[in-house]
Design a protein around this motif. Structure first.
Motif, PDB file in Angstrom:
ATOM      1  N   ALA A  98       4.929  13.578   1.574  1.00 52.39           N
ATOM      2  CA  ALA A  98       5.722  13.065   0.449  1.00 52.39           C
ATOM      3  C   ALA A  98       6.702  11.997   0.915  1.00 52.39           C
ATOM      4  O   ALA A  98       6.873  10.939   0.266  1.00 52.39           O
ATOM      5  N   VAL A  99       7.366  12.235   2.068  1.00 57.02           N
ATOM      6  CA  VAL A  99       8.317  11.252   2.586  1.00 57.02           C
ATOM      7  C   VAL A  99       7.617   9.939   2.932  1.00 57.02           C
ATOM      8  O   VAL A  99       8.087   8.838   2.598  1.00 57.02           O
ATOM      9  N   LEU A 100       6.457  10.043   3.609  1.00 57.47           N
ATOM     10  CA  LEU A 100       5.725   8.829   3.981  1.00 57.47           C
ATOM     11  C   LEU A 100       5.241   8.073   2.752  1.00 57.47           C
ATOM     12  O   LEU A 100       5.260   6.830   2.721  1.00 57.47           O
ATOM     13  N   LEU A 101       4.791   8.799   1.735  1.00 57.91           N
ATOM     14  CA  LEU A 101       4.340   8.139   0.517  1.00 57.91           C
ATOM     15  C   LEU A 101       5.481   7.391  -0.168  1.00 57.91           C
ATOM     16  O   LEU A 101       5.338   6.221  -0.575  1.00 57.91           O
ATOM     17  N   VAL A 102       6.632   8.046  -0.295  1.00 50.20           N
ATOM     18  CA  VAL A 102       7.789   7.392  -0.913  1.00 50.20           C
ATOM     19  C   VAL A 102       8.240   6.193  -0.089  1.00 50.20           C
ATOM     20  O   VAL A 102       8.564   5.116  -0.625  1.00 50.20           O
ATOM     21  N   LEU A 103       8.238   6.365   1.248  1.00 41.99           N
ATOM     22  CA  LEU A 103       8.650   5.266   2.116  1.00 41.99           C
ATOM     23  C   LEU A 103       7.717   4.069   1.968  1.00 41.99           C
ATOM     24  O   LEU A 103       8.173   2.914   1.852  1.00 41.99           O
ATOM     25  N   ARG A 104       6.406   4.306   1.990  1.00 39.50           N
ATOM     26  CA  ARG A 104       5.449   3.198   1.863  1.00 39.50           C
ATOM     27  C   ARG A 104       5.585   2.495   0.517  1.00 39.50           C
ATOM     28  O   ARG A 104       5.582   1.258   0.440  1.00 39.50           O
ATOM     29  N   VAL A 105       5.726   3.283  -0.538  1.00 34.85           N
ATOM     30  CA  VAL A 105       5.863   2.671  -1.861  1.00 34.85           C
ATOM     31  C   VAL A 105       7.109   1.800  -1.924  1.00 34.85           C
ATOM     32  O   VAL A 105       7.083   0.654  -2.425  1.00 34.85           O
ATOM     33  N   ASN A 106       8.219   2.291  -1.386  1.00 36.43           N
ATOM     34  CA  ASN A 106       9.465   1.519  -1.432  1.00 36.43           C
ATOM     35  C   ASN A 106       9.372   0.253  -0.578  1.00 36.43           C
ATOM     36  O   ASN A 106       9.803  -0.841  -0.995  1.00 36.43           O
ATOM     37  N   LEU A 107       8.821   0.370   0.633  1.00 39.05           N
ATOM     38  CA  LEU A 107       8.720  -0.802   1.503  1.00 39.05           C
ATOM     39  C   LEU A 107       7.787  -1.857   0.924  1.00 39.05           C
ATOM     40  O   LEU A 107       8.096  -3.065   0.927  1.00 39.05           O
ATOM     41  N   GLU A 108       6.632  -1.442   0.440  1.00 39.38           N
ATOM     42  CA  GLU A 108       5.699  -2.395  -0.145  1.00 39.38           C
ATOM     43  C   GLU A 108       6.281  -3.024  -1.415  1.00 39.38           C
ATOM     44  O   GLU A 108       6.023  -4.204  -1.721  1.00 39.38           O
ATOM     45  N   HIS A 109       7.032  -2.247  -2.159  1.00 35.57           N
ATOM     46  CA  HIS A 109       7.654  -2.811  -3.359  1.00 35.57           C
ATOM     47  C   HIS A 109       8.679  -3.890  -2.974  1.00 35.57           C
ATOM     48  O   HIS A 109       8.764  -4.942  -3.633  1.00 35.57           O
ATOM     49  N   THR A 110       9.421  -3.660  -1.893  1.00 30.64           N
ATOM     50  CA  THR A 110      10.381  -4.663  -1.426  1.00 30.64           C
ATOM     51  C   THR A 110       9.673  -5.929  -0.973  1.00 30.64           C
ATOM     52  O   THR A 110      10.074  -7.066  -1.314  1.00 30.64           O
ATOM     53  N   VAL A 111       8.588  -5.760  -0.174  1.00 32.21           N
ATOM     54  CA  VAL A 111       7.831  -6.924   0.299  1.00 32.21           C
ATOM     55  C   VAL A 111       7.226  -7.680  -0.880  1.00 32.21           C
ATOM     56  O   VAL A 111       7.252  -8.927  -0.948  1.00 32.21           O
ATOM     57  N   GLU A 112       6.679  -6.972  -1.816  1.00 30.85           N
ATOM     58  CA  GLU A 112       6.072  -7.602  -2.978  1.00 30.85           C
ATOM     59  C   GLU A 112       7.104  -8.366  -3.807  1.00 30.85           C
ATOM     60  O   GLU A 112       6.834  -9.475  -4.330  1.00 30.85           O
ATOM     61  N   ALA A 113       8.286  -7.794  -3.955  1.00 34.71           N
ATOM     62  CA  ALA A 113       9.325  -8.458  -4.734  1.00 34.71           C
ATOM     63  C   ALA A 113       9.706  -9.800  -4.093  1.00 34.71           C
ATOM     64  O   ALA A 113       9.891 -10.817  -4.792  1.00 34.71           O
ATOM     65  N   GLU A 114       9.804  -9.835  -2.750  1.00 32.33           N
ATOM     66  CA  GLU A 114      10.145 -11.081  -2.066  1.00 32.33           C
ATOM     67  C   GLU A 114       9.030 -12.118  -2.238  1.00 32.33           C
ATOM     68  O   GLU A 114       9.289 -13.312  -2.494  1.00 32.33           O
TER      69      GLU A 114
END
Length: 482
Positions: free
Chosen positions: A57-73
């Motif tokens: 669960a932690v890894l899934l949340v972490l990946r979603v948040n990091l990819e969302h940040t990269v995508e936003a940029e």
């Protein structure tokens, strides 16, 4: 040839059939057998499962948040380039923004209109990254070392529609995910090992008193019933177990002592009449006077009757000790049983005043044993009465029990001896004579019979004499309520 070839096939069948049995045997040997091992294994497996689910669960949340940040940029950069194209101010080389790795702008025919310096002079990106929306792609063939998050935006300038593709590296996200995965793995291993160690030590400490109890119980033999298991100072289930075991050992020791005392008393009671009987028979055998011989034979017959009665009482006591209930039960009318018992006794040294109204005492029980109970109480009352015996039967309205009072006007029983008289082979000082006092088993048998019927037998305080009060449960109602 066929016979020789058939033999190995037949021999191979048992070996194939034995494989599952061998596997089952090996699995049974490898299975944890002790409570300590099973508890530790269960704790470790439980913690490992929880840590695996939590880590996922932690890894899934972490990946979603990091990819969302990269995508936003990347999307912000793509929209900025799209606005330049729509305004007609799109340069041939696009400056990279923060967090982006490449930019490429193509027209509807796939011709490159503008690009970032690292993609200058390169053809359009392959069709795998075409389309609107974000996607993750491996673009190492283009000189980009890490996976890219490619965001595609379409603009509509006056010269015709263009497609803006912006890529942002996922290296930081992948690195963070790898580091988090390694940290969670190490943390899980440390946590599982810690829980296993603590569970192993805690379970061992908790089971140490149990092992001490087991070892002590295993060491207790028939001659060591005075030993007791150690009781821990804690106030928990193990302390309750030790207390219960010691209480059981107390009962076993008391039962053993009572049995040994019973055997010794029975031997003493049998030895005296046997010695008297032998003397009488020897005198009768050698004495020349016929009258003396006749008197000796008559005395021998009396002692034989006493021995027969004592043996019958001992057999009945043994039966009462081994049975768990009164045996076959049936509805018994105590009023009728009392009248028959008094009438069947014949002439008595003292009159019996019987008060047993019809229907006053209906119980479920063994009529033979209940008759023996009443007989023993009447024998005791006749033995100690001065002028008479009274018997009263009534039903207690509060409890529905049948109450039988057998009262004599004799010397009475001191309060300190009112429980002792029900012990086996007990005679009070005023009844030590074997001719008058009996063997001391009648009241013990009477109380045992009352107890087996779910009742009680006690001595009640009276102004004079003694009253033996028997309480027996009333007849249970039938299923139809009658």
């Amino acid at each position: 040839m066929a016979d020789r070839n058939a033999l190995p096939r037949r021999a191979a069948l048992p070996r194939r059939a034995a494989l599952p049995r061998r596997a089952a045997t090996a699995a049974a040997r490898l299975a944890p057998r002790t409570v300590r091992t099973r508890t530790t294994l269960a704790a470790c497996v439980g913690v490992a499962v929880v840590m695996a689910v939590a880590s996922a669960a932690v890894l899934l949340v972490l990946r979603v948040n990091l990819e969302h940040t990269v995508e936003a940029e990347a999307r912000e950069q793509a929209r900025a380039v799209a606005r330049l194209a729509e305004d007609g101010r799109l340069p041939e080389q696009v400056t990279l923004g923060q967090g982006t790795d490449f930019v490429q702008v193509t027209d509807a025919g796939g011709r490159v209109l503008a690009a970032s310096p690292n993609l200058a002079g390169r053809p359009a990106l392959p069709g795998t990254v075409a389309g609107d929306g974000p996607g993750s792609f491996d673009l190492r063939a283009l000189g980009l070392e890490h996976r890219q998050r490619v965001t595609t935006v379409t603009a509509d300038p006056p010269t015709g529609p263009v497609t803006v593709r912006v890529g942002a590296s996922l290296h930081t996200a992948d690195t963070a995910e790898d580091l988090t995965t390694a940290a969670l793995a190490v943390l899980s291993v440390v946590l599982v090992a810690t829980v296993g160690l603590l569970t192993w030590r805690g379970t061992g400490r908790a089971l140490r008193p149990v092992e001490a109890i087991r070892a002590e119980v295993a060491a207790i033999g028939e001659g060591g019933l005075e030993r007791r298991v150690p009781e821990p100072g804690s106030d928990d289930e193990i302390a309750d177990l030790a207390h219960t075991m010691n209480a059981m050992l107390d009962r076993l020791e008391a039962a053993g002592t009572r049995q040994r005392r019973f055997i010794a008393d029975a031997s003493h009671e049998l030895r005296s009449p046997l010695a008297v009987l032998r003397t009488q028979l020897e005198v009768a055998h050698t004495h020349p006077d016929p009258d003396v011989r006749a008197a000796m034979v008559a005395g021998a017959l009396q002692d034989t009757d006493r021995l027969q009665s004592l043996a019958a009482d001992l057999l009945l006591l043994a039966r009462l000790d081994t049975t768990g209930g009164p045996g076959p039960v049936q509805p018994v009318d105590l009023a009728e049983l009392l009248r028959d018992t008094v009438a069947g006794r014949g002439p008595q040294p003292h009159p019996v005043d019987l008060d047993a109204p019809d229907g006053a005492g209906a119980v479920d029980g063994n009529p033979l044993w209940l008759g023996r109970l009443l007989t023993n109480l009447l024998d005791n009352a006749q033995r100690h009465a001065r002028t008479g015996v009274s018997v009263r039967l009534r039903t207690d309205p509060a409890t529905g029990e049948a109450v039988v009072d057998v009262t004599d006007d004799g010397p009475g029983i001191p309060p300190a001896d009112r429980d002792r008289v029900f012990e086996r082979f007990t005679r009070l000082d005023d009844a030590r004579s074997r001719d008058d006092g009996g063997a001391g088993l009648g009241l013990a048998i009477a109380r045992d019979i009352a107890t087996l019927h779910g009742g009680t037998l006690r001595i009640e305080a009276t102004a004079a004499g003694a009253t033996f009060r028997t309480r027996l449960p009333g007849t249970a109602p039938s299923p139809d309520g009658r």
